[in-house]
Design a protein around this motif. Sequence first.
Motif, short mmCIF file in Angstrom:
data_model
loop_
_atom_site.label_atom_id
_atom_site.label_comp_id
_atom_site.label_asym_id
_atom_site.label_seq_id
_atom_site.Cartn_x
_atom_site.Cartn_y
_atom_site.Cartn_z
N LEU A 118 9.93 12.99 -1.24
CA LEU A 118 10.22 11.65 -1.73
C LEU A 118 9.14 10.72 -1.24
CD1 LEU A 118 14.06 11.35 -1.03
CD2 LEU A 118 12.92 11.84 -3.20
N VAL A 119 8.70 9.79 -2.09
CA VAL A 119 7.69 8.80 -1.70
C VAL A 119 8.17 7.40 -2.10
CG1 VAL A 119 5.70 10.36 -1.82
CG2 VAL A 119 6.41 9.12 -3.87
N THR A 120 7.78 6.41 -1.33
CA THR A 120 7.96 5.02 -1.73
C THR A 120 6.68 4.59 -2.44
OG1 THR A 120 9.47 4.42 0.05
CG2 THR A 120 8.24 2.63 -0.93
N VAL A 121 6.82 4.20 -3.70
CA VAL A 121 5.70 3.69 -4.49
C VAL A 121 5.67 2.18 -4.29
CG1 VAL A 121 4.68 3.54 -6.79
CG2 VAL A 121 6.05 5.55 -6.16
N ARG A 122 4.51 1.66 -3.91
CA ARG A 122 4.39 0.23 -3.63
C ARG A 122 4.71 -0.62 -4.87
NH1 ARG A 122 1.76 -0.83 1.05
NH2 ARG A 122 0.63 0.89 1.97
N PRO A 123 5.24 -1.83 -4.66
CA PRO A 123 5.44 -2.71 -5.81
C PRO A 123 4.09 -3.10 -6.40
CG PRO A 123 5.82 -3.89 -3.75
CD PRO A 123 5.59 -2.45 -3.39
N SER A 124 4.07 -3.35 -7.69
CA SER A 124 2.83 -3.75 -8.37
C SER A 124 3.18 -4.64 -9.55
CB SER A 124 2.07 -2.51 -8.85
OG SER A 124 2.78 -1.89 -9.91
N GLN B 169 3.35 -3.74 -12.41
CA GLN B 169 4.16 -2.95 -13.34
C GLN B 169 5.64 -2.92 -12.94
OE1 GLN B 169 1.11 -1.46 -12.30
NE2 GLN B 169 0.12 -2.10 -14.19
N GLY B 170 5.97 -3.34 -11.72
CA GLY B 170 7.37 -3.34 -11.32
C GLY B 170 7.55 -3.33 -9.82
N PRO B 171 8.82 -3.36 -9.37
CA PRO B 171 9.14 -3.38 -7.94
C PRO B 171 8.90 -2.01 -7.30
CG PRO B 171 11.14 -3.22 -9.22
CD PRO B 171 10.01 -3.38 -10.21
N ALA B 172 8.99 -1.97 -5.98
CA ALA B 172 8.88 -0.71 -5.25
C ALA B 172 9.96 0.24 -5.76
CB ALA B 172 9.04 -0.94 -3.75
N GLU B 173 9.65 1.53 -5.74
CA GLU B 173 10.63 2.52 -6.17
C GLU B 173 10.42 3.81 -5.41
OE1 GLU B 173 10.05 3.16 -10.36
OE2 GLU B 173 8.16 4.17 -10.07
N VAL B 174 11.39 4.68 -5.48
CA VAL B 174 11.31 6.00 -4.87
C VAL B 174 11.05 7.01 -5.98
CG1 VAL B 174 12.60 7.78 -3.61
CG2 VAL B 174 12.81 5.38 -2.95
N ASP B 175 10.13 7.94 -5.73
CA ASP B 175 9.81 8.98 -6.70
C ASP B 175 9.68 10.31 -5.97
OD1 ASP B 175 9.23 10.22 -9.11
OD2 ASP B 175 7.31 9.20 -9.42
N VAL B 176 9.76 11.39 -6.71
CA VAL B 176 9.50 12.72 -6.18
C VAL B 176 8.05 13.04 -6.51
CG1 VAL B 176 10.10 15.17 -6.29
CG2 VAL B 176 11.89 13.43 -6.51
N ALA B 177 7.28 13.46 -5.50
CA ALA B 177 5.86 13.74 -5.70
C ALA B 177 5.46 15.01 -4.96
CB ALA B 177 5.01 12.57 -5.23
N GLU C 286 -1.29 3.62 -3.52
CA GLU C 286 -0.05 3.33 -4.25
C GLU C 286 1.20 3.81 -3.51
OE1 GLU C 286 -0.27 3.59 -8.83
OE2 GLU C 286 -1.63 5.15 -8.07
N LEU C 287 1.01 4.76 -2.60
CA LEU C 287 2.15 5.34 -1.90
C LEU C 287 2.24 4.78 -0.49
CD1 LEU C 287 1.79 9.03 -3.11
CD2 LEU C 287 3.13 7.16 -4.10
N LYS C 288 3.41 4.27 -0.14
CA LYS C 288 3.59 3.60 1.14
C LYS C 288 4.01 4.58 2.23
CE LYS C 288 5.38 -0.66 1.36
NZ LYS C 288 6.40 -1.73 1.32
N CYS C 289 4.97 5.45 1.96
CA CYS C 289 5.46 6.39 2.96
C CYS C 289 6.23 7.51 2.27
CB CYS C 289 6.34 5.67 3.99
SG CYS C 289 7.58 4.59 3.26
N TRP C 290 6.68 8.50 3.06
CA TRP C 290 7.34 9.67 2.49
C TRP C 290 8.48 10.14 3.38
CZ3 TRP C 290 7.80 14.79 4.26
CH2 TRP C 290 7.20 15.04 5.49
N LEU D 43 2.64 2.43 8.96
CA LEU D 43 2.60 3.26 7.76
C LEU D 43 1.18 3.29 7.22
CD1 LEU D 43 5.88 2.00 6.15
CD2 LEU D 43 5.49 4.16 7.31
N ASP D 44 0.95 4.17 6.27
CA ASP D 44 -0.39 4.40 5.76
C ASP D 44 -0.70 3.43 4.63
OD1 ASP D 44 -2.12 7.14 4.23
OD2 ASP D 44 -2.74 5.89 5.89
N GLY D 45 -1.90 2.90 4.60
CA GLY D 45 -2.37 2.05 3.51
C GLY D 45 -1.97 0.61 3.71
N SER D 46 -2.69 -0.26 3.02
CA SER D 46 -2.41 -1.68 3.15
C SER D 46 -2.05 -2.32 1.82
CB SER D 46 -3.63 -2.39 3.74
OG SER D 46 -4.72 -2.26 2.87
N GLY D 47 -2.26 -1.62 0.72
CA GLY D 47 -2.00 -2.22 -0.59
C GLY D 47 -3.09 -3.21 -0.94
#
Length: 103
Positions: free
Chosen positions: A21-27, A29-37, A67-71, A98-102
């Motif tokens: 599972l990953v948290t996809v950063r808000p952009s 295109q839309g709010p933050a969401e959880v996806d399977v990657a 684009e990915l905040k955490c897992w 967490l990894d990345g700054s957006g």
Amino acid sequence: MDDADRWRNMASAPRDGSRILVTVRPSEQGPAEVDVAYWARPDAFGIEGWRAGDSYPGCIIGYADPELKCWMPLPKANLSKNSPEMPTPWEGEDEEQLDGSGI
């Protein structure tokens, strides 16, 4: 990996092709969401990198590292009536952990 229900730094995510599972950063295109990657090695259909779990040859959904905040690991199967839905995206303030700054 004994505490499966907490978000972790993307630098520690498995790159062996297992689904997570990953948290996809808000952009825009839309709010933050959880996806399977999963991490995909280079092949005839694209370069190596994070892909959505529902990608298949000819229709690849890829994520850039920023684009990915955490897992977290996929939850274990729980057949009880009280089994939880997908976790909510991580929205904490301590981004330095967490990894990345957006952008």
